[in-house]
Enzyme design. Sequence first.
Site, short mmCIF file in Angstrom:
data_model
loop_
_atom_site.label_atom_id
_atom_site.label_comp_id
_atom_site.label_asym_id
_atom_site.label_seq_id
_atom_site.Cartn_x
_atom_site.Cartn_y
_atom_site.Cartn_z
N GLY A 83 0.80 -1.22 0.00
CA GLY A 83 0.00 0.00 0.00
C GLY A 83 0.84 1.27 0.00
O GLY A 83 0.53 2.23 -0.71
N CYS A 102 1.52 2.45 12.96
CA CYS A 102 2.65 3.32 12.65
C CYS A 102 2.81 4.39 13.71
O CYS A 102 3.88 4.94 13.90
CB CYS A 102 2.45 3.99 11.30
SG CYS A 102 1.61 2.93 10.12
N THR A 147 12.53 -8.03 -10.35
CA THR A 147 12.06 -9.40 -10.57
C THR A 147 10.77 -9.62 -9.80
O THR A 147 10.64 -9.20 -8.64
CB THR A 147 13.15 -10.39 -10.11
OG1 THR A 147 14.35 -10.07 -10.81
CG2 THR A 147 12.75 -11.83 -10.39
N SER A 153 -3.35 -3.42 -0.91
CA SER A 153 -2.26 -4.17 -0.29
C SER A 153 -2.73 -5.57 0.09
O SER A 153 -3.79 -5.73 0.72
CB SER A 153 -1.80 -3.41 0.95
OG SER A 153 -0.79 -4.14 1.62
N GLY A 154 -1.96 -6.59 -0.27
CA GLY A 154 -2.36 -7.98 -0.05
C GLY A 154 -2.62 -8.35 1.39
O GLY A 154 -3.58 -9.06 1.71
N HIS A 155 -1.75 -7.87 2.31
CA HIS A 155 -1.83 -8.37 3.69
C HIS A 155 -3.00 -7.80 4.48
O HIS A 155 -3.24 -8.19 5.62
CB HIS A 155 -0.51 -8.14 4.44
CG HIS A 155 -0.23 -6.74 4.84
ND1 HIS A 155 -0.36 -6.29 6.13
CD2 HIS A 155 0.20 -5.67 4.13
CE1 HIS A 155 -0.02 -5.02 6.20
NE2 HIS A 155 0.33 -4.61 5.01
N GLN A 174 -7.83 -0.42 2.99
CA GLN A 174 -8.72 -1.01 3.99
C GLN A 174 -10.01 -1.56 3.37
O GLN A 174 -10.77 -2.25 4.05
CB GLN A 174 -9.09 0.02 5.06
CG GLN A 174 -7.95 0.39 5.98
CD GLN A 174 -7.57 -0.73 6.94
OE1 GLN A 174 -8.39 -1.55 7.34
NE2 GLN A 174 -6.29 -0.78 7.31
N ASN A 194 -8.47 3.66 8.13
CA ASN A 194 -7.86 2.52 8.83
C ASN A 194 -8.03 2.59 10.34
O ASN A 194 -7.88 1.58 11.02
CB ASN A 194 -6.37 2.41 8.47
CG ASN A 194 -5.65 3.73 8.56
OD1 ASN A 194 -6.02 4.70 7.90
ND2 ASN A 194 -4.63 3.78 9.38
C1 LIG Z 1 -1.85 -0.51 5.91
C2 LIG Z 1 -2.23 0.69 5.13
C3 LIG Z 1 -1.35 1.27 4.20
C4 LIG Z 1 0.04 0.74 4.00
O1 LIG Z 1 0.05 -0.51 3.36
P1 LIG Z 1 1.37 -1.41 3.42
O2 LIG Z 1 1.07 -2.54 2.50
O3 LIG Z 1 1.53 -1.85 4.84
O4 LIG Z 1 2.50 -0.56 2.94
C5 LIG Z 1 -1.79 2.37 3.48
N1 LIG Z 1 -3.01 2.87 3.65
C6 LIG Z 1 -3.89 2.36 4.51
C7 LIG Z 1 -5.25 2.95 4.64
C8 LIG Z 1 -3.53 1.25 5.29
O5 LIG Z 1 -4.41 0.75 6.16
#
Ligand SMILES: *Cc1c(COP(=O)(O)O)cnc(C)c1O
Length: 377
Positions: free
Chosen positions: A71, A323, A237, A199-201, A179, A151
């Site tokens: 993200g 963070c 890569t 973002s995948g996680h 989110q 978030n």
């Molecule tokens: C977690 C988050 C990000 C950052 O994503 P990462 O994959 O951890 O770098 C950015 N924006 C929002 C709203 C998030 O919750």
Amino acid sequence: MKQIYLDNAATTRMKKEVLDSMKVYLDYEFANPNANYPFAKKSQKAINEARNNMADLIGAKADEIYFTSGGSESDNWAIKTIAENYKDKGCHMITSLIEHHAVLNTMKWLEKIGFEVTYVKPQKNGIVAVEDISKAIRNDTILISIMTANNEIGTIQPIKEIGALARKNKILFHTDAVQAVGHIPIDVKKMKIDLLSASGHKFYGPKGVGFLYVRSGVKISSFIHGGGQEYGLRAGTYNVPGIVGMGEAARLELNNDSTGNTIELRNRMIKRILEEIPETSLNGDNEKRLPNNVNICFGQIDSESILAMLGASGICASAGSACTSGDPEPSHVLLSIGLNKTQARSSIRLTLSDDNTIEDVDYTVDELKKIITMLKK
Ligand SMILES: *Cc1c(COP(=O)(O)O)cnc(C)c1O
């Protein structure tokens, strides 16, 4: 000891299918997908499939999806590349005070090199009013960047209306949907989104992989200079296992109907806390809220003490964004919706996953009741 994980806005556990989909690419299917020999065919095919799944999840075309490291990178790329490619048209951007730091700090950096940024204040319910964005538009505005869902307090922003406003005024629209993707429906065409970060996680995929959607026709340039991957725009890569895992996570979320259940658990948790623990209030809007987000202000009690005691009871929660935790400054999001510093420092975030049960919710509320009673003494 019991462990209940309620910090899913910070990161999620990969689903079993996701982990399984990645295994062969961590092991014997290790070929570089850019290679020409037959051995590379399976990883090439897997990357293409993942790209199609990402596109399907947000209503985009496969060639509008660019894989990134997550993200933060997607936000940086989106905003900086629009600054670079549209500066002849103007040097003004609009965002909100409740964005993630990946957006806010990118905007601050742009201000240092000569751009001007308007930070729109949200309403008390944590929703940015379309009218306030409209008022901030100038002749030289080139980008509006408003997150799809927050978030910390989970508020869902009026993305379709903001998209229409931006398109009408010929301004590009970026949304940090980290989110939201995989959690609530998104259609980049209907919502007139020009760029979108994910973002995948955050949706049961692996860490360190994400994507940026860029509508075809929007001018972007290379963010990571190097080799020719991603149409020459994002070198490096391919992270094949990561991309495959995120693709599988997207496929699962497209077919996931557990949202109703999560909303029920969320509402039960909110209702029980507000009814059974005195001096509590809900941060953020009641209804326009992510299915899994609970954010409560406990009035005066320091959130760090609550979190430490929850941790001792096996419950993982957090104060606002990861963070900023450990940071003495209270959450910028909570301050911007009108909480004072004491109230902001007395708020905690509990975010559910598909795995949580009604027992988890009840245990957490019961523990919270005991903890608050103890801390008040
Ligand atoms: C977690 C988050 C990000 C950052 O994503 P990462 O994959 O951890 O770098 C950015 N924006 C929002 C709203 C998030 O919750």
